[in-house]
Write a protein that holds these residues in place. Structure first.
Motif, PDB file in Angstrom:
ATOM      1  N   MET A   1       0.844  -1.198   0.000  1.00  0.00           N
ATOM      2  CA  MET A   1       0.000   0.000   0.000  1.00  0.00           C
ATOM      3  C   MET A   1       0.878   1.246   0.000  1.00  0.00           C
ATOM      4  O   MET A   1       1.803   1.349   0.795  1.00  0.00           O
ATOM      5  N   PRO A   3       1.415   4.788   1.076  1.00  0.00           N
ATOM      6  CA  PRO A   3       0.788   5.670   2.068  1.00  0.00           C
ATOM      7  C   PRO A   3       0.483   7.026   1.459  1.00  0.00           C
ATOM      8  O   PRO A   3       1.228   7.530   0.635  1.00  0.00           O
ATOM      9  N   PRO A   6      -2.298  12.434   4.994  1.00  0.00           N
ATOM     10  CA  PRO A   6      -3.622  12.935   5.343  1.00  0.00           C
ATOM     11  C   PRO A   6      -3.679  14.454   5.271  1.00  0.00           C
ATOM     12  O   PRO A   6      -2.731  15.140   5.633  1.00  0.00           O
ATOM     13  N   LEU A   8      -6.019  17.515   6.581  1.00  0.00           N
ATOM     14  CA  LEU A   8      -7.115  17.831   7.507  1.00  0.00           C
ATOM     15  C   LEU A   8      -7.738  19.154   7.127  1.00  0.00           C
ATOM     16  O   LEU A   8      -7.028  20.125   6.880  1.00  0.00           O
ATOM     17  N   SER A  17       0.588  17.644   7.949  1.00  0.00           N
ATOM     18  CA  SER A  17       1.826  17.444   8.688  1.00  0.00           C
ATOM     19  C   SER A  17       2.564  16.293   8.030  1.00  0.00           C
ATOM     20  O   SER A  17       2.069  15.175   7.993  1.00  0.00           O
ATOM     21  N   ILE A  18       3.716  16.598   7.475  1.00  0.00           N
ATOM     22  CA  ILE A  18       4.504  15.548   6.823  1.00  0.00           C
ATOM     23  C   ILE A  18       5.461  15.010   7.864  1.00  0.00           C
ATOM     24  O   ILE A  18       6.335  15.731   8.335  1.00  0.00           O
ATOM     25  N   GLN A  19       5.253  13.757   8.262  1.00  0.00           N
ATOM     26  CA  GLN A  19       6.004  13.266   9.425  1.00  0.00           C
ATOM     27  C   GLN A  19       6.981  12.162   9.086  1.00  0.00           C
ATOM     28  O   GLN A  19       7.506  11.497   9.961  1.00  0.00           O
ATOM     29  N   TRP A  20       7.170  11.923   7.824  1.00  0.00           N
ATOM     30  CA  TRP A  20       8.216  10.978   7.456  1.00  0.00           C
ATOM     31  C   TRP A  20       8.792  11.432   6.122  1.00  0.00           C
ATOM     32  O   TRP A  20       8.183  12.213   5.410  1.00  0.00           O
TER      33      TRP A  20
ATOM     34  N   MET B   1       8.046   0.244   3.782  1.00  0.00           N
ATOM     35  CA  MET B   1       7.866   1.183   4.892  1.00  0.00           C
ATOM     36  C   MET B   1       6.459   1.051   5.443  1.00  0.00           C
ATOM     37  O   MET B   1       5.495   1.050   4.700  1.00  0.00           O
ATOM     38  N   PRO B   3       3.468   2.699   6.995  1.00  0.00           N
ATOM     39  CA  PRO B   3       3.038   4.085   7.169  1.00  0.00           C
ATOM     40  C   PRO B   3       2.590   4.345   8.595  1.00  0.00           C
ATOM     41  O   PRO B   3       2.019   3.473   9.237  1.00  0.00           O
ATOM     42  N   ARG B   4       2.892   5.512   9.096  1.00  0.00           N
ATOM     43  CA  ARG B   4       2.421   5.906  10.415  1.00  0.00           C
ATOM     44  C   ARG B   4       1.371   6.979  10.231  1.00  0.00           C
ATOM     45  O   ARG B   4       1.383   7.706   9.244  1.00  0.00           O
ATOM     46  N   PRO B   6       0.005  10.453  10.958  1.00  0.00           N
ATOM     47  CA  PRO B   6       0.520  11.705  11.509  1.00  0.00           C
ATOM     48  C   PRO B   6      -0.369  12.224  12.635  1.00  0.00           C
ATOM     49  O   PRO B   6      -1.593  12.111  12.569  1.00  0.00           O
ATOM     50  N   ILE B   7       0.267  12.745  13.655  1.00  0.00           N
ATOM     51  CA  ILE B   7      -0.445  13.339  14.787  1.00  0.00           C
ATOM     52  C   ILE B   7      -0.065  14.807  14.830  1.00  0.00           C
ATOM     53  O   ILE B   7       1.105  15.148  14.965  1.00  0.00           O
ATOM     54  N   ILE B  16      -5.870  14.043  14.809  1.00  0.00           N
ATOM     55  CA  ILE B  16      -5.518  12.892  13.991  1.00  0.00           C
ATOM     56  C   ILE B  16      -6.630  12.671  12.984  1.00  0.00           C
ATOM     57  O   ILE B  16      -7.802  12.673  13.336  1.00  0.00           O
ATOM     58  N   TRP B  20      -7.296   6.282   5.738  1.00  0.00           N
ATOM     59  CA  TRP B  20      -7.329   5.035   4.971  1.00  0.00           C
ATOM     60  C   TRP B  20      -7.601   3.902   5.951  1.00  0.00           C
ATOM     61  O   TRP B  20      -7.445   4.075   7.159  1.00  0.00           O
ATOM     62  N   ASP B  23      -4.229  -1.234   8.690  1.00  0.00           N
ATOM     63  CA  ASP B  23      -3.933  -2.637   8.938  1.00  0.00           C
ATOM     64  C   ASP B  23      -3.553  -2.763  10.421  1.00  0.00           C
ATOM     65  O   ASP B  23      -3.358  -1.765  11.117  1.00  0.00           O
TER      66      ASP B  23
END
Lengths: 120, 120
Positions: A1, A3, A6, A8, A17-20, B1, B3-4, B6-7, B16, B20, B23
């Motif tokens: 998948m 990613p 998101p 908001l 927020s780009i966190q990676w 990778m 995906p996490r 984002p917070i 948050i 999607w 999993d």
């Protein structure tokens, strides 16, 4: 998948927020998603927080610069927040000056700056 | 990778948006990330928007219920926003009642409800 980043919607702003670290495909997907989201929500402002990013390559930097210009064309003001020292160095060295882009230290300050600019 | 999720930290709240289907691994990672983030930022409120989720399985529902209880234990109020009809049906059928959880229609209304609850 693959990613997706998101997006908001908060009142008339979009928050991202780009966190990676982005790979090329995710960056392009983000560009497409953001522009569609601006169109669908009539957002007048966008805050992109990149606090967690401490490395940026030339492709991602270009996509970021492009998406800012494209958002502006669509009528949305963009604020980039949380540019780390290493990212600032890379951007300037790559000749990407993000001219006329609003920047701020963090998400809160970015939103405040945006609201001032939008005259709220 | 992997995906996490984002917070985003906005003032004393964490935002948050789950956009999607999760999993199992991502859901557990989210649980861990959110609790760490509450601890690190002293956030007093959390808004989890699941507008984009139109299917939820029993494992994810349990993780969501757990993370709400855990956040409360740590002292943060949680609002879930954008529960779709199908998700509401699944949650009730699975016996997950999300009791004492604040819910709201969308992110804006969720933040407003949170601020009223927190007495801002």
């Amino acid at each position: 998948m693959n990613p997706r980043i998101p997006i908001l919607k908060l009142y008339d702003c979009l928050l991202i927020s780009i966190q990676w670290e982005l790979d090329d495909q995710t960056a392009l997907q983000f560009q497409e998603d953001l522009l569609r989201e601006i169109h669908e929500t009539n957002a007048s402002g966008v805050v992109i927080d990149i606090t967690s990013i401490d490395f940026i390559d030339s492709f991602i930097a270009k996509v970021l610069g492009d998406v800012i210009d494209m958002s502006k064309l669509m009528g949305a003001k963009v604020v980039i927040t949380g540019i780390q020292p290493a990212v600032a160095i890379t951007l300037i060295e790559l000749g990407i000056r993000l001219e006329n882009v609003l920047t701020a230290l963090d998400l809160e300050k970015g939103l405040e700056k945006l609201h001032r600019e939008l005259g709220d």
